[in-house]
Design a protein around this motif. Structure first.
Motif, PDB file in Angstrom:
ATOM      1  N   LYS A   1      37.794  42.951  13.733  1.00  0.00           N
ATOM      2  CA  LYS A   1      37.888  44.112  12.836  1.00  0.00           C
ATOM      3  C   LYS A   1      37.816  43.684  11.373  1.00  0.00           C
ATOM      4  CE  LYS A   1      40.603  48.282  12.135  1.00  0.00           C
ATOM      5  NZ  LYS A   1      41.373  48.383  10.947  1.00  0.00           N
ATOM      6  N   LYS A   2      38.435  42.570  11.037  1.00  0.00           N
ATOM      7  CA  LYS A   2      38.389  42.071   9.656  1.00  0.00           C
ATOM      8  C   LYS A   2      36.950  41.756   9.242  1.00  0.00           C
ATOM      9  CE  LYS A   2      42.631  41.756   8.002  1.00  0.00           C
ATOM     10  NZ  LYS A   2      43.041  42.329   6.733  1.00  0.00           N
TER      11      LYS A   2
ATOM     12  N   GLU B   1      34.228  43.096  10.630  1.00  0.00           N
ATOM     13  CA  GLU B   1      33.518  44.380  10.551  1.00  0.00           C
ATOM     14  C   GLU B   1      33.792  45.069   9.221  1.00  0.00           C
ATOM     15  OE1 GLU B   1      35.116  46.299  14.031  1.00  0.00           O
ATOM     16  OE2 GLU B   1      33.399  45.717  15.262  1.00  0.00           O
ATOM     17  N   GLU B   2      35.044  45.108   8.812  1.00  0.00           N
ATOM     18  CA  GLU B   2      35.392  45.717   7.527  1.00  0.00           C
ATOM     19  C   GLU B   2      34.678  45.018   6.375  1.00  0.00           C
ATOM     20  OE1 GLU B   2      39.653  45.379   7.463  1.00  0.00           O
ATOM     21  OE2 GLU B   2      39.938  47.120   8.776  1.00  0.00           O
TER      22      GLU B   2
ATOM     23  N   GLN C   1      32.088  46.718   3.761  1.00  0.00           N
ATOM     24  CA  GLN C   1      32.441  46.682   2.336  1.00  0.00           C
ATOM     25  C   GLN C   1      31.369  45.951   1.523  1.00  0.00           C
ATOM     26  OE1 GLN C   1      36.221  44.691   2.243  1.00  0.00           O
ATOM     27  NE2 GLN C   1      37.319  46.433   3.107  1.00  0.00           N
TER      28      GLN C   1
END
Length: 194
Positions: free
Chosen positions: A144-145, A147-148, A152
């Motif tokens: 998830k990190k 993907e974020e 961004q």
């Protein structure tokens, strides 16, 4: 390429054709294995005008380790910064990204002993329970990190490029073959506009 756990120096080009039932005509892939160390990066960024895909390998087991060339810098933080930098390069505006969260075999063992929160990027991680559940929970958090960070770091007009994340263990040849088959299918669909 993934099978080796050897530091890459310079740029190594490997050519191969899809294998098995996906083999088509004369299609050839050129894979460039590039050194990720700081002093290696200047040697390769100019090679990537017009590439179809970037396979970015992140060693997820290195969240508690320091760089070879700078013992004050956490390897995962360096990986985060490098991934962010690569995503923003103009030559990759329309390029597909395949993120390999590699060394899962080592991560799986390490996460039982060393908390993810030792890495600044993962300081907000909350473990749930020891065992297999914790391994999956920690892996999903790291995924998830990334993907974020991808969303961004991608301009709004770039988010439609193909972005896939794969869990890899370089020493597992069957998994590596399966992963490359999935990449081949994804790239073919992307070229055909499917």
């Amino acid at each position: 390429v993934l099978y080796a756990r050897v530091r890459t120096n310079g740029v190594v080009q490997i050519q191969f054709s899809p294998v098995g039932e996906n083999k088509r005509g004369r299609e050839v892939y050129r894979l460039y294995d590039v050194g990720g160390q700081r002093n290696e990066r200047r040697k390769w960024i100019h090679l990537f005008e017009g590439v179809n895909a970037v396979i970015f390998c992140a060693a997820i087991s290195e969240y508690d380790q320091m760089l070879f060339e700078d013992e004050t810098k956490n390897r995962m933080m360096e990986t985060k910064e490098l991934f962010d930098w690569v995503l923003k390069q103009r030559c990759f505006e329309k390029t597909s990204f395949m993120l390999f969260l590699n060394k899962f075999d080592i991560f799986e063992k390490k996460i039982q002993k060393v908390p993810l929160s030792v890495c600044e990027w993962f300081k907000d991680y909350q473990p749930i329970a020891p065992g297999k559940q914790e391994v999956e929970h920690a892996y999903e958090f790291v995924k998830k990190k990334f993907e974020e960070l991808y969303f961004q770091s991608s301009k709004p007009d770039r988010v439609d490029r193909v972005f896939k994340i794969y869990r890899t263990t370089a020493l597992d040849q069957k998994l590596v073959k399966k992963t490359f088959k999935l990449i081949d299918e994804s790239m073919r669909r992307s070229r055909e506009g499917i």
